[in-house]
Design an enzyme around this catalytic site. Structure first.
Site, PDB file in Angstrom:
ATOM      1  N   HIS A   1      -5.504   7.930  -0.205  1.00  0.00           N
ATOM      2  CA  HIS A   1      -4.754   8.341  -1.394  1.00  0.00           C
ATOM      3  C   HIS A   1      -4.486   9.827  -1.300  1.00  0.00           C
ATOM      4  CE1 HIS A   1      -5.508   4.558  -3.382  1.00  0.00           C
ATOM      5  NE2 HIS A   1      -6.800   4.721  -3.309  1.00  0.00           N
TER       6      HIS A   1
ATOM      7  N   THR B   1      -1.502   8.306   5.692  1.00  0.00           N
ATOM      8  CA  THR B   1      -2.574   9.236   5.324  1.00  0.00           C
ATOM      9  C   THR B   1      -3.780   9.066   6.244  1.00  0.00           C
ATOM     10  OG1 THR B   1      -1.872   8.877   3.050  1.00  0.00           O
ATOM     11  CG2 THR B   1      -3.943  10.018   3.336  1.00  0.00           C
TER      12      THR B   1
ATOM     13  N   GLY C   1       0.838  -1.202   0.000  1.00  0.00           N
ATOM     14  CA  GLY C   1       0.000   0.000   0.000  1.00  0.00           C
ATOM     15  C   GLY C   1       0.867   1.244   0.000  1.00  0.00           C
ATOM     16  N   ASP C   2       0.235   2.394  -0.231  1.00  0.00           N
ATOM     17  CA  ASP C   2       0.925   3.692  -0.192  1.00  0.00           C
ATOM     18  C   ASP C   2       2.036   3.809  -1.229  1.00  0.00           C
ATOM     19  OD1 ASP C   2      -0.691   4.261   2.033  1.00  0.00           O
ATOM     20  OD2 ASP C   2       0.765   3.310   3.360  1.00  0.00           O
TER      21      ASP C   2
HETATM   22  P1  GTP Z   1      -3.142   3.581  -0.405  1.00  0.00           P
HETATM   23  O1  GTP Z   1      -4.364   3.317  -1.171  1.00  0.00           O
HETATM   24  O2  GTP Z   1      -3.381   3.995   1.021  1.00  0.00           O
HETATM   25  O3  GTP Z   1      -2.201   2.437  -0.466  1.00  0.00           O
HETATM   26  O4  GTP Z   1      -2.369   4.945  -0.945  1.00  0.00           O
HETATM   27  P2  GTP Z   1      -1.554   5.483  -2.180  1.00  0.00           P
HETATM   28  O5  GTP Z   1      -0.929   4.344  -2.927  1.00  0.00           O
HETATM   29  O6  GTP Z   1      -2.432   6.370  -3.001  1.00  0.00           O
HETATM   30  O7  GTP Z   1      -0.378   6.343  -1.577  1.00  0.00           O
HETATM   31  P3  GTP Z   1      -0.387   7.534  -0.491  1.00  0.00           P
HETATM   32  O8  GTP Z   1      -1.079   8.696  -1.086  1.00  0.00           O
HETATM   33  O9  GTP Z   1      -0.865   7.052   0.804  1.00  0.00           O
HETATM   34  O10 GTP Z   1       1.189   7.792  -0.326  1.00  0.00           O
HETATM   35  C1  GTP Z   1       2.019   8.178  -1.361  1.00  0.00           C
HETATM   36  C2  GTP Z   1       2.705   9.503  -1.023  1.00  0.00           C
HETATM   37  O11 GTP Z   1       3.697   9.770  -1.998  1.00  0.00           O
HETATM   38  C3  GTP Z   1       1.786  10.708  -1.075  1.00  0.00           C
HETATM   39  O12 GTP Z   1       2.191  11.625  -0.097  1.00  0.00           O
HETATM   40  C4  GTP Z   1       1.992  11.281  -2.478  1.00  0.00           C
HETATM   41  O13 GTP Z   1       1.730  12.665  -2.583  1.00  0.00           O
HETATM   42  C5  GTP Z   1       3.457  11.016  -2.657  1.00  0.00           C
HETATM   43  N1  GTP Z   1       3.891  10.801  -4.040  1.00  0.00           N
HETATM   44  C6  GTP Z   1       3.335  10.002  -4.988  1.00  0.00           C
HETATM   45  N2  GTP Z   1       4.118   9.979  -6.093  1.00  0.00           N
HETATM   46  C7  GTP Z   1       5.191  10.766  -5.835  1.00  0.00           C
HETATM   47  C8  GTP Z   1       6.377  11.103  -6.572  1.00  0.00           C
HETATM   48  O14 GTP Z   1       6.623  10.650  -7.689  1.00  0.00           O
HETATM   49  N3  GTP Z   1       7.270  11.946  -5.943  1.00  0.00           N
HETATM   50  C9  GTP Z   1       7.056  12.450  -4.693  1.00  0.00           C
HETATM   51  N4  GTP Z   1       7.964  13.261  -4.163  1.00  0.00           N
HETATM   52  N5  GTP Z   1       5.942  12.134  -3.969  1.00  0.00           N
HETATM   53  C10 GTP Z   1       5.047  11.308  -4.537  1.00  0.00           C
HETATM   54  P1  IMP Z   2      -6.986  -3.018   7.822  1.00  0.00           P
HETATM   55  O1  IMP Z   2      -7.065  -3.077   6.340  1.00  0.00           O
HETATM   56  O2  IMP Z   2      -7.398  -1.701   8.395  1.00  0.00           O
HETATM   57  O3  IMP Z   2      -7.700  -4.194   8.450  1.00  0.00           O
HETATM   58  O4  IMP Z   2      -5.448  -3.185   8.257  1.00  0.00           O
HETATM   59  C1  IMP Z   2      -4.720  -4.389   8.037  1.00  0.00           C
HETATM   60  C2  IMP Z   2      -3.282  -4.079   7.655  1.00  0.00           C
HETATM   61  O5  IMP Z   2      -3.254  -3.462   6.370  1.00  0.00           O
HETATM   62  C3  IMP Z   2      -2.552  -3.094   8.584  1.00  0.00           C
HETATM   63  O6  IMP Z   2      -1.182  -3.423   8.615  1.00  0.00           O
HETATM   64  C4  IMP Z   2      -2.755  -1.747   7.894  1.00  0.00           C
HETATM   65  O7  IMP Z   2      -1.746  -0.832   8.242  1.00  0.00           O
HETATM   66  C5  IMP Z   2      -2.620  -2.180   6.430  1.00  0.00           C
HETATM   67  N1  IMP Z   2      -3.337  -1.296   5.494  1.00  0.00           N
HETATM   68  C6  IMP Z   2      -4.655  -1.319   5.182  1.00  0.00           C
HETATM   69  N2  IMP Z   2      -4.947  -0.400   4.247  1.00  0.00           N
HETATM   70  C7  IMP Z   2      -3.778   0.211   3.940  1.00  0.00           C
HETATM   71  C8  IMP Z   2      -3.410   1.238   3.005  1.00  0.00           C
HETATM   72  O8  IMP Z   2      -4.222   1.763   2.246  1.00  0.00           O
HETATM   73  N3  IMP Z   2      -2.100   1.595   2.986  1.00  0.00           N
HETATM   74  C9  IMP Z   2      -1.187   0.999   3.769  1.00  0.00           C
HETATM   75  N4  IMP Z   2      -1.455   0.034   4.656  1.00  0.00           N
HETATM   76  C10 IMP Z   2      -2.755  -0.356   4.728  1.00  0.00           C
HETATM   77 MG    MG Z   3      -2.199   5.419   1.328  1.00  0.00          MG
END
Ligand code: GTP
Ligand code: IMP
Ligand code: MG
Length: 336
Positions: free
Chosen positions: A44, A249, A13-14
């Site tokens: 996100h 986030t 994730g993230d």
């Molecule tokens: P989940 O669905 O929670 O797994 O999230 P996600 O995959 O959308 O990612 P999330 O937004 O939680 O974390 C990514 C972080 O990286 C955010 O703070 C974005 O703004 C940042 N980010 C994404 N792409 C880039 C990049 O290419 N460069 C930089 N500097 N930051 C980035």
């Molecule tokens: P849950 O999905 O809230 O049950 O959490 C189970 C596990 O997945 C934990 O380790 C959370 O931190 C991780 N997790 C769930 N959703 C995300 C996400 O969107 N980004 C990162 N970790 C996640």
């Molecule tokens: Mg995230």
């Protein structure tokens, strides 16, 4: 007839799916974006027009103001969070939720914040896991029973399939990451559903043959929040020294960090049948590459890193993030 583009996370994730999806929504002028995945445990981050949005339920494609936004039947929603995000993003009128999308109740949130879910697994506390458990027991609520959701209801599977029949551009959004999958992740330190591409198809009511491209997103290093194994995990001081500190986030927790894991990346590409890789945060790994727009202009170190990922996984890195803004992206999809 057209085929959908599906985006999923390749790690824990993230990975920056929000950024990649919002870029594609704008660049490809997507007609319909449909969100699969688990629920508001996702967070996100979308940076666009000088504003930073953190969305947990609304499809990250909202930045394209003409895109129709849908939430699939496989997702569980928290109605309160959904309504807050509708106001935040101003998407009323173009957002719809499937009749049969699951619903998180107060009790689910309570259950998610005590006992082994909190202490052992380190969940996000969003109630997604207990809501899915009730769903499996056939006693959970669904969207069509909730008064405040009535104005948003639709048949998502029909809409998405019809859009493809009409040749429209459809983007399917996954959440979480491959190794948080209930089936393919680091069980029991996982989320409450499968999170791979096949599951995301099922979440939104698309058969796998309706998907043309599967984009697996990786960050230039691996992060993890909550408990569970993270090979090569770096001590906090080292993370700070490298400038790789991140905070969740949803939970605000500090993310654990490890260098890029080529072995896991290869496995994620196989599990998702990746056709493309999107790599984010290359600018954090190599500061001199911030804001770069063309592959040729990347530093030699960054180019070698990208090539190594391609060699190890056998999949082309088509999108490379060079900053947090929607437009900070190298797009190599046109190259042969
Ligand atoms: P989940 O669905 O929670 O797994 O999230 P996600 O995959 O959308 O990612 P999330 O937004 O939680 O974390 C990514 C972080 O990286 C955010 O703070 C974005 O703004 C940042 N980010 C994404 N792409 C880039 C990049 O290419 N460069 C930089 N500097 N930051 C980035
Ligand atoms: P849950 O999905 O809230 O049950 O959490 C189970 C596990 O997945 C934990 O380790 C959370 O931190 C991780 N997790 C769930 N959703 C995300 C996400 O969107 N980004 C990162 N970790 C996640
Ligand atoms: Mg995230």
């Amino acid at each position: 007839m057209s085929k959908a583009v599906l985006v999923v996370g390749g790690a824990f994730g993230d990975e920056g799916k929000g950024k990649v999806i919002s870029y594609l929504a704008v660049k490809d002028d997507v007609d319909v974006a449909v969100r699969g995945g688990v629920g508001p445990n996702a967070g996100h981050t979308v940076v666009c027009g000088g504003r930073t949005y953190r969305v947990r339920l609304i499809p990250s494609a909202f930045v394209n103001t003409r895109t129709r936004l849908l939430i699939g039947a496989g997702v569980v929603v928290n109605p309160q969070i959904l309504l807050e995000e509708v106001d935040l993003t101003g998407v009323r009128g173009r957002l719809a939720v499937d009749y049969q999308t699951g619903v998180i109740e107060e009790e689910h949130i309570k259950q998610d914040r005590i006992g082994h879910l909190k202490e052992k697994i380190g969940t996000t506390g969003s109630g997604a896991g207990p809501a899915n458990a009730d769903r499996v027991l056939r006693k959970g609520k669904v969207a069509r029973e909730i008064p405040v959701l009535q104005e948003f209801l639709t048949d998502v599977a029909s809409e998405v399939n019809a859009a493809l029949d009409e040749g429209k551009r459809v983007l399917v959004e996954g959440t979480q990451g491959t190794f948080l999958s209930l089936y393919h992740g680091t069980y029991p330190y996982v989320t409450s559903k499968d999170t791979t591409a096949s599951a995301v198809c099922s979440d939104v009511g698309l058969g796998p043959l309706r998907v043309g491209e599967i984009v697996v997103v990786f960050k230039a290093y691996f992060t993890r929040v909550g408990e569970g194994p993270l090979e090569g995990e770096l001590p906090t001081e080292e993370v700070a020294k490298r400038g790789w500190c991140e905070f969740g986030t949803v939970t605000g927790r500090m993310r654990r960090v490890a260098p890029f894991n080529f072995k896991l990346a290869k496995r994620a590409c196989i599990l998702n049948s990746a056709t493309q890789i999107a790599l984010t945060k290359i600018d954090v790994l190599f500061n001199c590459d911030a804001g770069v727009k063309r592959f040729e202009d990347l530093s030699n170190e960054a180019k070698s890193f990208v090539r190594k990922i391609e060699e190890e996984t056998g999949v082309k890195v088509t999108l490379i993030g060079t900053g947090p803004n929607v437009e900070d992206m190298i797009d190599r999809r046109g190259e042969v």
